[in-house]
Design an enzyme around this catalytic site. Structure first.
Site, PDB file in Angstrom:
ATOM      1  N   ARG A  23       0.818  -1.222   0.000  1.00 64.41           N
ATOM      2  CA  ARG A  23       0.000   0.000   0.000  1.00 64.41           C
ATOM      3  C   ARG A  23       0.851   1.271   0.000  1.00 64.41           C
ATOM      4  O   ARG A  23       0.449   2.293   0.562  1.00 64.41           O
ATOM      5  CB  ARG A  23      -0.966   0.007   1.196  1.00 64.41           C
ATOM      6  N   ARG A  27      -2.875   7.105   0.814  1.00 63.50           N
ATOM      7  CA  ARG A  27      -3.316   8.326   1.485  1.00 63.50           C
ATOM      8  C   ARG A  27      -2.319   8.982   2.424  1.00 63.50           C
ATOM      9  O   ARG A  27      -2.515  10.126   2.820  1.00 63.50           O
ATOM     10  CB  ARG A  27      -4.617   8.028   2.248  1.00 63.50           C
ATOM     11  N   ARG A  36      -5.708  12.212  -6.339  1.00 69.05           N
ATOM     12  CA  ARG A  36      -7.032  11.610  -6.139  1.00 69.05           C
ATOM     13  C   ARG A  36      -8.121  12.683  -6.198  1.00 69.05           C
ATOM     14  O   ARG A  36      -9.199  12.454  -6.752  1.00 69.05           O
ATOM     15  CB  ARG A  36      -7.102  10.859  -4.810  1.00 69.05           C
ATOM     16  N   ASP A  73      -6.649  -1.779  -7.814  1.00 71.02           N
ATOM     17  CA  ASP A  73      -7.213  -2.446  -6.645  1.00 71.02           C
ATOM     18  C   ASP A  73      -7.563  -3.874  -7.021  1.00 71.02           C
ATOM     19  O   ASP A  73      -7.869  -4.155  -8.184  1.00 71.02           O
ATOM     20  CB  ASP A  73      -8.468  -1.720  -6.150  1.00 71.02           C
ATOM     21  N   TYR A 151     -15.448 -10.722  -0.817  1.00 74.26           N
ATOM     22  CA  TYR A 151     -16.178  -9.490  -1.162  1.00 74.26           C
ATOM     23  C   TYR A 151     -17.363  -9.782  -2.077  1.00 74.26           C
ATOM     24  O   TYR A 151     -18.407  -9.154  -1.979  1.00 74.26           O
ATOM     25  CB  TYR A 151     -15.243  -8.482  -1.843  1.00 74.26           C
TER      26      TYR A 151
HETATM   27  O1  CP3 Z   1       0.338   0.898  -3.226  1.00 76.68           O
HETATM   28  C1  CP3 Z   1      -0.212  -0.191  -3.426  1.00 76.68           C
HETATM   29  O2  CP3 Z   1      -0.111  -1.160  -2.672  1.00 76.68           O
HETATM   30  C2  CP3 Z   1      -0.956  -0.372  -4.753  1.00 76.68           C
HETATM   31  C3  CP3 Z   1      -2.328  -0.183  -4.729  1.00 76.68           C
HETATM   32  C4  CP3 Z   1      -3.290  -1.102  -3.978  1.00 76.68           C
HETATM   33  C5  CP3 Z   1      -4.534  -0.628  -3.503  1.00 76.68           C
HETATM   34  N1  CP3 Z   1      -5.263  -1.689  -3.063  1.00 76.68           N
HETATM   35  C6  CP3 Z   1      -4.969   0.766  -3.551  1.00 76.68           C
HETATM   36  C7  CP3 Z   1      -6.066   1.204  -2.682  1.00 76.68           C
HETATM   37  C8  CP3 Z   1      -3.248  -2.483  -3.734  1.00 76.68           C
HETATM   38  C9  CP3 Z   1      -2.136  -3.474  -3.982  1.00 76.68           C
HETATM   39  C10 CP3 Z   1      -4.508  -2.830  -3.149  1.00 76.68           C
HETATM   40  C11 CP3 Z   1      -4.884  -4.206  -2.803  1.00 76.68           C
HETATM   41  C12 CP3 Z   1      -6.105  -4.437  -2.007  1.00 76.68           C
HETATM   42  N2  CP3 Z   1      -7.306  -3.821  -2.088  1.00 76.68           N
HETATM   43  C13 CP3 Z   1      -6.231  -5.469  -1.064  1.00 76.68           C
HETATM   44  C14 CP3 Z   1      -5.146  -6.467  -0.729  1.00 76.68           C
HETATM   45  C15 CP3 Z   1      -4.048  -5.851   0.038  1.00 76.68           C
HETATM   46  C16 CP3 Z   1      -4.327  -5.596   1.488  1.00 76.68           C
HETATM   47  O3  CP3 Z   1      -4.184  -4.450   1.897  1.00 76.68           O
HETATM   48  O4  CP3 Z   1      -4.646  -6.565   2.177  1.00 76.68           O
HETATM   49  C17 CP3 Z   1      -7.528  -5.432  -0.533  1.00 76.68           C
HETATM   50  C18 CP3 Z   1      -8.110  -6.327   0.527  1.00 76.68           C
HETATM   51  C19 CP3 Z   1      -8.218  -4.372  -1.205  1.00 76.68           C
HETATM   52  C20 CP3 Z   1      -9.632  -3.980  -1.050  1.00 76.68           C
HETATM   53  C21 CP3 Z   1      -9.794  -2.571  -0.634  1.00 76.68           C
HETATM   54  N3  CP3 Z   1      -9.464  -1.475  -1.418  1.00 76.68           N
HETATM   55  C22 CP3 Z   1     -10.305  -2.079   0.581  1.00 76.68           C
HETATM   56  C23 CP3 Z   1     -10.777  -2.953   1.725  1.00 76.68           C
HETATM   57  C24 CP3 Z   1     -10.275  -0.696   0.511  1.00 76.68           C
HETATM   58  C25 CP3 Z   1     -10.843   0.283   1.507  1.00 76.68           C
HETATM   59  C26 CP3 Z   1      -9.998   0.360   2.706  1.00 76.68           C
HETATM   60  C27 CP3 Z   1      -9.025   1.491   2.596  1.00 76.68           C
HETATM   61  O5  CP3 Z   1      -7.843   1.299   2.806  1.00 76.68           O
HETATM   62  O6  CP3 Z   1      -9.516   2.597   2.327  1.00 76.68           O
HETATM   63  C28 CP3 Z   1      -9.699  -0.325  -0.728  1.00 76.68           C
HETATM   64  C29 CP3 Z   1      -9.436   1.026  -1.219  1.00 76.68           C
HETATM   65  C30 CP3 Z   1      -8.044   1.356  -1.642  1.00 76.68           C
HETATM   66  N4  CP3 Z   1      -7.253   0.571  -2.434  1.00 76.68           N
HETATM   67  C31 CP3 Z   1      -7.339   2.550  -1.366  1.00 76.68           C
HETATM   68  C32 CP3 Z   1      -6.110   2.471  -2.021  1.00 76.68           C
HETATM   69  C33 CP3 Z   1      -5.034   3.514  -2.091  1.00 76.68           C
HETATM   70  C34 CP3 Z   1      -7.881   3.716  -0.573  1.00 76.68           C
HETATM   71  C35 CP3 Z   1      -8.713   4.537  -1.479  1.00 76.68           C
HETATM   72  C36 CP3 Z   1      -8.614   6.003  -1.156  1.00 76.68           C
HETATM   73  O7  CP3 Z   1      -9.263   6.404  -0.208  1.00 76.68           O
HETATM   74  O8  CP3 Z   1      -7.890   6.709  -1.884  1.00 76.68           O
END
Ligand code: CP3
Length: 344
Positions: A23, A27, A36, A73, A151
């Site tokens: 990640r 943010r 964003r 994502d 999901y």
């Molecule tokens: O930098 C990186 O790692 C690359 C981008 C990336 C994102 N999601 C961006 C993201 C990657 C590799 C993921 C994978 C992901 N997404 C997983 C597996 C990895 C992990 O963390 O276990 C899972 C379970 C998701 C599903 C997901 N996406 C959730 C549950 C959420 C909401 C929770 C949160 O953190 O806000 C997201 C949104 C998400 N994916 C964001 C980002 C940067 C946040 C969105 C934002 O508010 O800008």
């Protein structure tokens, strides 16, 4: 030009142990928040190759990591299978029509058709590869079929996994049907990511720990291994990282043709090394909340280094970085990993 991250994945000697953070594009970076905001929302950002490329490169430039991870994502896969993904502010991802029966599965778009709809991901990869420095690697990724299925069945994130576990024990054939259909899409999706230019694959099984050890192979690991084996047969030079979060009790049973095993933060690195270190390169595994303190970060990096000693290791967090971590502390983590492992 050789890439230190790819070399380390393949178990080759490197001048220091490479580091990246799960990640890492997100943010905690004000520069991410600015892009964003321009995009309007998170999904628009995923769909816009130029902007997605920009935020992918940010942590490489700002924090100094050795690899970029594609900005996207895991949930774009079920979205393109026809499930209508949305992100509700403060509540995370939502699917309006969760899968409950055979007919719902039949309705999902599968295989090549679904994989071909993810063109914005492949376009993003091509753009990143034009801009990323030659010595840095680009990691492409997918969710494991199980994590994606949680999901798709629950319709959102869950603490109890009760709906998908009810299916696991009362109608396992239905759950397998979903997993098989998702696995087919993921194989082709990752193949297309490779063809677009990614250097390394990571499979995230973020919700592995929801499954009892006895059932983990049947409902998750075997599908991850099937994806890895499909890719390894066609693209043997592309390293594959498996990240099943929170399943140390399964370590004795881990098998499969892949290169790197991602260790989560709750599993002692000593245990991972003892059980898996001879067979796989290990990635990890600092507790991400140590990033709130530079002292706690340095202590953990030194401990991990004392166990791994620059051999068959990649530094990372043991799960994703949180949004309120100071950027200076993330930089400190990266430079400490590079410092303690530098070969004199
Ligand atoms: O930098 C990186 O790692 C690359 C981008 C990336 C994102 N999601 C961006 C993201 C990657 C590799 C993921 C994978 C992901 N997404 C997983 C597996 C990895 C992990 O963390 O276990 C899972 C379970 C998701 C599903 C997901 N996406 C959730 C549950 C959420 C909401 C929770 C949160 O953190 O806000 C997201 C949104 C998400 N994916 C964001 C980002 C940067 C946040 C969105 C934002 O508010 O800008």
């Amino acid at each position: 030009m050789s890439k230190i991250f790819v070399d380390a994945c393949l178990g080759k000697e490197t001048p220091y142990t490479p580091v990246w953070m799960m990640r890492q594009a997100g943010r905690y970076l004000p520069e991410y928040m600015a892009v964003r905001k321009e995009a309007g929302n998170f999904l628009n950002l995923c769909h816009d190759p130029k902007k997605a490329c920009e935020v992918t490169l940010q942590p490489v430039d700002i924090v100094g990591v050795d690899a970029a991870i594609l900005f996207s994502d895991i949930l774009v896969i079920p979205d393109e299978m026809g499930m209508d993904l949305s992100f509700v502010k403060g509540e995370g991802p939502k699917f309006s029509d969760p899968i409950t029966c055979d007919a719902d599965i039949e309705r999902l778009i599968g295989g090549e058709e679904a994989a071909s709809k993810l063109t914005y991901v492949y376009d993003t990869i091509k753009l990143i590869k034009e801009k990323l420095a030659d010595d840095k690697a680009l990691i492409g990724f997918t969710g494991a079929p199980w994590t994606l299925a949680t999901y798709m069945i629950e319709g959102q994130g869950t603490k109890t996994y009760n709906i998908c576990k009810k299916m696991m024990y009362s109608n396992p054939e239905l759950l397998h049907k979903i997993l098989v259909k998702v696995t087919e899409v993921v194989k082709l999706y990752m193949e297309k990511q490779i063809q677009a230019g990614i250097d390394v694959v990571q499979i995230f099984d973020s919700w592995a720990a929801a499954i009892e050890t006895e059932k983990y192979d049947e409902f998750s690991w075997k599908y991850m291994v099937e994806i890895a084996e499909y890719l390894k047969e066609k693209y043997p030079h592309i390293p594959i990282i498996m990240f099943p979060k929170g399943i140390p009790a399964f370590y004795d049973r881990v098998y499969g043709n892949f290169d790197v095993f991602g260790v989560d933060w709750a599993t002692p690195i000593e245990l991972a090394k003892e059980k898996l270190g001879d067979k796989y390169v290990l990635q990890g595994n600092m507790e991400p909340c140590r990033l709130y303190s530079k002292e706690a970060t340095t202590a953990s990096v030194e401990h991990i280094q004392s166990v791994m000693q620059s051999k068959r290791h990649i530094f990372n967090l043991g799960h994703g970085i949180l949004p309120d971590v100071p950027v200076a502390n993330a930089k400190h983590f990266v430079s400490e990993c590079q410092r303690v492992s530098a070969k004199k």
